[in-house]
Design an enzyme around this catalytic site. Structure first.
Site: not given
Length: 343
Positions: A14, A16, A18, A198, A201, A279
Site C-alpha cells: 500500500h 501511493h 504521488d 480504501h 479509515e 501509505d
C-alpha cells in the site's frame, strides 16, 4: 534492531506514488517546466509535501498531494518519480513492491496511454538497476463520476499482462460510498484483475463490509475501523480479506490519537491477515523499516511477529502462487542469514 529491520527483506503493498516524491525532485522538475512553487527553499518546500504533528484530518492530509500532482503531468516526471520510488524502496531491502496511483489525475497534457507507458518505463528502469520486483495498482477516485472508474478499470485490464495487477478505490470515503463504483470492479473481477479498496479509515465498519459485498475486495486499504461492528469483523476474518495497515498514516489522519491505540495487534492476534505499509513515504516522512520499528517499540511486536507480518504481505500480494512461494523461500533464507533465527 533499527539496523536489523532495515536489512530484512520486505514487501510493501500500500504505497501511493504521488505521496512519495522526493522534495529535491519536485524542485528540479518544477524548474524544468517553469512551474511556480510556493517556495524555492527545499526545507520550506517540505512543509507543503509533509504533514506535521498538528495534522487533524484526512482532508488536511490529502492537501499534501496537490503539489506532487501538478508535477506529475509529463512523461519525464512520471518516469523519474517512479524510478526514484523503486530506488528508495530497494535501499531498505524491499524486494516486492506494489505502487498505486490514479492515472487520470496526470492527464492535463498526456493521454492515459502515455501516462501508463511513462510509469511503466520507470518501473522497468528500476527493476533493471535494483534487486526488486514492482507492479502497479490503478486507483479509481471516489469523487469522480463512476464512468471514470470504468475507464480506469478498462485501462487496468488493457495493461494486465504488462505490469498492472490490481484496481483500487481511493479518495473521499465519507461522502462517496463504494457501491457507486460497483460496475468498474465487476469488470475487474470478470477480467481476473485483483481488487483492493480504501475503506474503514475515515468511515466506519459499514464501509469495509460494502467494499467486500459490492466491490469483491480481496484486500482492504487500512480497514482499521472493522472492529466497530462484530458482523463486519467476522466477515473480514471468514473471507480471508487482508488488511493493508498503515499505522503512522492512521495517526496523521487522526483516525487514532496515539499509536498505542492502533488495533493492528488485535487483528493480528485474531488471525486476520494484516500487512504493513507506509501509505505515503513523503507525506508521512516515513520508511517501511521505521514503521516496523515502531511496531516493535510501541506495540510489542517480536521478531517472529514481524516475520509473520512480512509473510502475510507476500501471501496477499497480487502475484502468482509460484512467485509467492519463491519469495517465501528466499525471504526465509535471507531472514535466517541476517538474524541467525530459524523460522
Amino acid at each position: 534492531m533499527r539496523d536489523l529491520i532495515r536489512k530484512l527483506p520486505k514487501v510493501e503493498l500500500h504505497l501511493h506514488l504521488d505521496g512519495s516524491l522526493r522534495g529535491r525532485t519536485v524542485l528540479e522538475l518544477a524548474e524544468n517546466r517553469g512551474l511556480e512553487l510556493p517556495t524555492y527553499s527545499l526545507e520550506e518546500l517540505m512543509e507543503y509535501l509533509q504533514v506535521n504533528d498538528n495534522c487533524n484530518s484526512l482532508a488536511e492530509y490529502l492537501e499534501k498531494f496537490e503539489l506532487p500532482l501538478k508535477i506529475m503531468q509529463t512523461k519525464e516526471a512520471l518516469t523519474r518519480v517512479t524510478y526514484e520510488l523503486i530506488e528508495d524502496a530497494a535501499l531498505e531491502n524491499i524486494k516486492y513492491l506494489e505502487i498505486r496511483f490514479a492515472p487520470l489525475l496526470s492527464t492535463e497534457k498526456l493521454n492515459a496511454e502515455e501516462v501508463m507507458k511513462a510509469v511503466l518505463a520507470g518501473i522497468e528502469q528500476g527493476e533493471s538497476d535494483y534487486d526488486l520486483q514492482a507492479n502497479l495498482i490503478l486507483c479509481c477516485m471516489r469523487h469522480q463520476d463512476p464512468s471514470k472508474s470504468i475507464e480506469v478499470a478498462q485501462l487496468a485490464i488493457e495493461y494486465l499482462d504488462q505490469g498492472v495487477v490490481g484496481l483500487d478505490l481511493a479518495g473521499d470515503e465519507a461522502n462517496f460510498p463504494p457501491e457507486e463504483h460497483e460496475e468498474a470492479f465487476k469488470l475487474a473481477t470478470e477480467a481476473g484483475l485483483h481488487r483492493t479498496v480504501h475503506a474503514g479509515e475515515v468511515a466506519g465498519a459499514e464501509s469495509v463490509k460494502k467494499a467486500i459485498d459490492y466491490l469483491n475486495a480481496e484486500r482492504i486499504g487500512h480497514g482499521i475501523r472493522s472492529n466497530e461492528d462484530k458482523e463486519t469483523l467476522e466477515t473480514v476474518k471468514e473471507s480471508g480479506v487482508t488488511l493493508e495497515v498503515c499505522p503512522t498514516s492512521n495517526l496523521h489522519t487522526n483516525v487514532i490519537t496515539n499509536l498505542v491505540q492502533h488495533p493492528i495487534r488485535e487483528y493480528y492476534e485474531l488471525g486476520i491477515p494484516v500487512t504493513v505499509s507506509t501509505d505515503n513515504r513523503t507525506v508521512s516522512d516515513l520508511t517501511l523499516s521505521q514503521e516496523y520499528l515502531l511496531l516493535y517499540e510501541k506495540l510489542g511486536f517480536s521478531l517472529t511477529d514481524i516475520w509473520n507480518l512480512i509473510s502475510s504481505g507476500i501471501k496477499a500480494s497480487f502475484i502468482t502462487k509460484e512467485e509467492k512461494e519463491k519469495l517465501i523461500v528466499n525471504f526465509k533464507d535471507e531472514f535466517k542469514n541476517i538474524t541467525d533465527y530459524s523460522l
